[in-house]
Design an enzyme around this catalytic site. Structure first.
Site, PDB file in Angstrom:
ATOM      1  N   LYS A 116     -15.347  25.638 -42.038  1.00 39.31           N
ATOM      2  CA  LYS A 116     -16.436  26.469 -41.527  1.00 39.31           C
ATOM      3  C   LYS A 116     -17.700  26.236 -42.358  1.00 39.31           C
ATOM      4  O   LYS A 116     -17.764  26.609 -43.528  1.00 39.31           O
ATOM      5  CB  LYS A 116     -16.080  27.946 -41.579  1.00 39.31           C
ATOM      6  CG  LYS A 116     -17.199  28.845 -41.026  1.00 39.31           C
ATOM      7  CD  LYS A 116     -17.081  30.266 -41.509  1.00 39.31           C
ATOM      8  CE  LYS A 116     -18.318  31.095 -41.146  1.00 39.31           C
ATOM      9  NZ  LYS A 116     -19.567  30.571 -41.727  1.00 39.31           N
ATOM     10  N   GLU A 167     -15.049  29.248 -55.918  1.00 37.68           N
ATOM     11  CA  GLU A 167     -16.196  28.801 -56.715  1.00 37.68           C
ATOM     12  C   GLU A 167     -17.328  29.735 -56.353  1.00 37.68           C
ATOM     13  O   GLU A 167     -17.891  29.675 -55.261  1.00 37.68           O
ATOM     14  CB  GLU A 167     -16.528  27.341 -56.390  1.00 37.68           C
ATOM     15  CG  GLU A 167     -17.415  26.683 -57.441  1.00 37.68           C
ATOM     16  CD  GLU A 167     -18.872  26.699 -57.061  1.00 37.68           C
ATOM     17  OE1 GLU A 167     -19.580  27.590 -57.590  1.00 37.68           O
ATOM     18  OE2 GLU A 167     -19.308  25.873 -56.267  1.00 37.68           O
ATOM     19  N   CYS A 183     -25.695  27.739 -57.581  1.00 40.54           N
ATOM     20  CA  CYS A 183     -24.838  28.671 -58.313  1.00 40.54           C
ATOM     21  C   CYS A 183     -24.857  28.423 -59.813  1.00 40.54           C
ATOM     22  O   CYS A 183     -24.665  29.343 -60.605  1.00 40.54           O
ATOM     23  CB  CYS A 183     -23.407  28.604 -57.788  1.00 40.54           C
ATOM     24  SG  CYS A 183     -22.721  26.944 -57.729  1.00 40.54           S
ATOM     25  N   GLU A 222     -27.380  37.512 -60.260  1.00 41.60           N
ATOM     26  CA  GLU A 222     -27.667  36.185 -59.735  1.00 41.60           C
ATOM     27  C   GLU A 222     -28.759  36.326 -58.669  1.00 41.60           C
ATOM     28  O   GLU A 222     -28.509  36.839 -57.577  1.00 41.60           O
ATOM     29  CB  GLU A 222     -26.415  35.555 -59.137  1.00 41.60           C
ATOM     30  CG  GLU A 222     -26.661  34.125 -58.659  1.00 41.60           C
ATOM     31  CD  GLU A 222     -25.435  33.489 -58.033  1.00 41.60           C
ATOM     32  OE1 GLU A 222     -25.253  32.277 -58.207  1.00 41.60           O
ATOM     33  OE2 GLU A 222     -24.672  34.206 -57.363  1.00 41.60           O
TER      34      GLU A 222
END
Length: 792
Positions: free
Chosen positions: A191, A265, A299, A396
């Site tokens: 996906k 992750e 990230c 973040e």
């Protein structure tokens, strides 16, 4: 007449637009409307949604919103195709992976332009970084497919793999996940992100050209509902997810108890550390690559700048000067540095966080430049004056926003670097290789770049510590994520109960009869349980053997604190750890008859003496591994090496099996200790005395206090506490309780700690294939990749 310097100062880059002709033609060829790719064929588009160009807001195409039935169809196709994909052998898979790599290179410009149109990142990044590395992954994993029968002889493919990726590196993330999965013999239901599906659909076309068999790669597009359907589908054997930590938690909870293999992750808040002896100009360029690459939508972006106090003002001035020269504009212009954010939603989120920092008194600095009209844009931003606990220093942001602060000593730099729930990556800049290699292991992150930034290669693993997730992508460790040990298939369906014989009554003269109340073992000392409750333990013949303490939440807290204080065990040399395990084996051997008698009293086993002997051999086995589980030195295309270090996980909570109360305990505790972890062990709930009898053995074997702590009591209650404890780094549960194992996995999601559970199945603890080997070593360690360039 102007000087040369004045002329140079007035010069600027001219426009260098990339043609979109081929990409637009490809979209037109499909009528700008795309169906799903399932079982080697295209399905007609039904319900669709728009995919937009972030740079100007224009619609590129309509993409299908897959339904639950579509996911069901994709999983079924993958299941049918998987045996045939394994049957063609490693060489057969290698040829197809090689063909995919060649086709990616052949159509690299089309992929790059389409990615830039769909994602908003600059063409220089898609062309020069994403596409070459995507092709590299397929080349590299073609090699692993070819070598699988030799290098992974004791493993098999997991089966059907569900893979879900984010929008920041659409094609590259696809390559990271699909290449190793196919190399190992798995089939895939993939996906792509809702915002950025187009290059995945183009990849589906080259799968057809490369001869990928029908059903081996299936691509289903759509929003989070599609990802949820994949996560919850019982026909998925393995899930690989890259995305936010919040979604990672949801996936961990959803998969708890299902037996699905999982790799996550997740997010990051990576430190970029600059020492006063660093090449400051080089560090500034590294910083540009680290935080403003892909508009900071990375990230592992170096979003926390930590600069040694003596050079802080000078370095910040250099950063501002460099920011002033960053070019923000059309992603298709090859002279631009910063493109568009992926979507207005992201733009709004970044703006909110930055303005909140301004309201808190932080200084916000941005270069003076014009932004394009229309689309999703945000200027590169520097924030100073933030406290270490400020939201912008801990959250973040996932945008082109840098938060800077200073430090005085290397020790303080490490403390600041580790002051985050994340642990994905870090950069260290210093001219002292001694300082760099001292700091790198101290940083709790899966990747550390020394005097460089954002280096990646298919041969080198990538992944995080703590709430940045678990599992690795790339390298040999990445291949293991898509493989299952053959020994797991041989595990018994239920715990193996030892054959019982006639049991002698407990003797008053027995050494174990001196103190009939066995205490807990915390910090190297016997300790009474906090609750002051005890439980009677009876033998196989019903005779009373001893009372044991009923540990509770506070006892676990004390044990975890003791384990953290024993950090010196993790820093001890591997040789030293090996010697201690040998001492434990030696001292256990001296008292082998006593321990065999105790096992027989508790369980009635006819095989008690053999269990003690197997435990001694198991201690020798893990002592042997302690100084032999070496890391690797990779040779990536970068001029340098990448050192893959096998580091301890940290503090591991271990729920031991009821069967084989000594051997099961040793088989789990010994490997954890051998690799430098500290352990809080809960011994067999039914037969705990064999573990408690080890106190005197441990005390005479030079094991530091706190390295191993033993808390007796209810396996369910103590496992629940360990899994919920935020200072426990991993929990292993192997007591045969299906619901207990599921609960450990579910509760671990809050801190995203690693788990290793046995489910409802048993394990033959006498069988070295089931109880030993590299699989156990991998659970007891985590890989840190340290990138060390030459000549810089």
């Amino acid at each position: 007449m102007p000087t040369i310097k004045e002329i140079l100062q007035t010069m600027d880059y001219g426009p260098a637009p990339e043609s979109t002709k081929e990409a637009q033609a490809w979209l037109d060829q499909h009528g700008r409307r795309f169906g799903l790719f399932i079982d080697g064929a295209w399905l007609d588009a039904t319900e669709t949604f728009g995919s937009f160009n972030p740079a100007d807001g224009s619609e590129l195409a309509q993409v299908t919103q897959a339904s639950n039935e579509d996911v069901e169809r994709a999983v079924a196709a993958a299941r049918r195709a998987q045996p045939g994909w394994v049957a063609i052998g490693g060489h057969g898979r290698a040829k197809i992976l090689y063909a995919l790599a060649r086709l990616l290179q052949k159509h690299a410009r089309l992929f790059a332009v389409l990615e830039t149109l769909d994602n908003g990142k600059t063409i220089r990044e898609t062309r020069d970084a994403d596409l070459p590395l995507a092709a590299r992954h397929f080349y590299h994993h073609a090699g692993w497919a070819q070598l699988q029968s030799e290098e992974f002889a004791d493993y098999r493919a997991v089966g059907v793999v569900g893979q879900i990726v984010p929008w920041n590196f659409p094609l590259l993330m696809l390559a990271w996940k699909i290449a190793p999965a196919l190399a190992a013999g798995n089939t895939v239901v993939f996906k792509p992100a809702e915002f950025t599906s187009l290059t995945a659909l183009l990849f589906a076309e080259i799968c057809q050209q490369a001869g990928v068999p029908a059903g081996v790669v299936n691509i289903v597009t759509g929003d989070g509902r599609v990802g949820e359907a994949i996560v919850n589908h019982p026909g998925i054997d393995k899930l690989a997810f890259t995305g936010s930590t919040e979604v990672g938690r949801i996936i961990r909870k959803s998969t708890a108890g299902t037996g699905k293999k999982l790799s996550l992750e997740l997010g990051g808040k990576s430190p970029f550390i600059v020492f006063d002896d660093a090449d400051l100009d080089a560090a500034v360029e590294g910083l540009v690559d680290s935080i403003w690459f892909n508009q900071g939508q990375v990230c592992c972006a170096g979003s926390r700048l930590l600069v040694q106090e003596s050079v802080y003002p000078r370095f910040i001035a250099k950063v501002k000067a460099r920011m002033q020269n960053l070019r923000v504009g059309s992603p298709l212009d090859k002279s631009n540095d910063i493109g568009a954010l992926v979507d207005p939603v992201q733009q709004q989120r970044i703006t909110g966080l930055v303005e909140a920092a301004r309201a808190e008194g932080c200084e916000i600095w941005q270069p003076t430049c014009e932004m394009p009209v229309g689309g999703s844009w945000y200027l590169p931003t520097l924030i100073t004056g933030a406290s270490t606990s400020a939201a912008v220093a801990q959250t973040e942001i996932f945008g082109p926003v840098l938060v800077a602060m200073s430090f005085r000593t290397p020790g303080e730099a490490v403390q600041l670097a580790n002051n985050t729930v994340y642990g994905l990556a870090a950069c260290v800049w210093t001219e002292s290789i001694s300082l760099a290699l001292d700091v790198a292991p101290a940083i709790k992150a899966g990747v550390v770049w020394i005097n460089t930034a954002n280096q990646f290669d298919a041969a080198c693993g990538f992944g995080g510590y703590k709430e940045s997730g678990f599992g690795r992508e790339g390298g040999k460790e990445g291949m293991y994520e898509y493989l299952t040990p053959l020994a797991e298939d041989r595990r018994p369906n239920a715990p193996v109960i030892a054959e019982k014989g006639k049991v002698k009554p407990a003797e008053e003269g027995s050494p174990f009869a001196v103190d009939r109340t066995a205490k807990l073992y915390i910090g190297g000392k016997q300790a009474r349980p906090d609750g002051a409750y005890s439980r009677a333990i009876h033998g196989a013949n019903g005779a009373f053997l001893a009372d044991i303490g009923e540990g509770n939440r506070k006892d676990i807290r004390n044990a975890v604190e003791a384990a953290h204080k024993a950090a010196g065990w993790s820093k001890a040399t591997a040789h030293n750890r090996a010697q201690v395990l040998y001492y434990i084996a030696e001292n256990l051997a001296v008292r082998a008859d006593e321990f065999a008698a105790r096992i027989a009293q508790q369980t009635g086993s006819k095989n008690a003496a053999a269990e003690v002997q197997a435990s001694i051999e198991r201690l020798f086995y893990w002592a042997a591994w302690a100084d032999k589980y070496d890391g690797l030195a990779h040779q990536p295309p970068m001029h340098g090496i990448t050192v893959a270090l096998n580091e301890p996980v940290g503090v591991i909570g271990i729920i031991c099996p009821n069967e084989n109360p000594l051997l099961g305990f040793v088989s789990l505790v010994a490997p954890a200790l051998a690799l430098g972890n500290r352990v809080v062990a809960v011994p067999s709930e039914a037969h705990p005395l064999s573990a408690l009898d080890l106190y005197q053995v441990l005390d005479t074997s030079d094991l530091p206090g706190g390295a191993l702590n033993i808390v007796t009591g209810s396996a369910d209650e103590l496992a629940r506490t360990l899994a919920s404890h935020f200072d426990v780094d991993a929990v292993w549960r192997h007591d045969g309780s299906a619901e207990g194992c599921a609960e450990v996995e579910r509760l671990s999601a809050e801190s995203l700690k690693r788990t290793w559970t046995g489910g409802a199945k048993g394990r033959d603890w006498f069988d070295a294939k089931q109880a030993c080997g590299k699989t156990v070593l991998q659970h007891a360690s985590q890989v840190k990749n340290v990138w060390i360039p030459y000549g810089v």
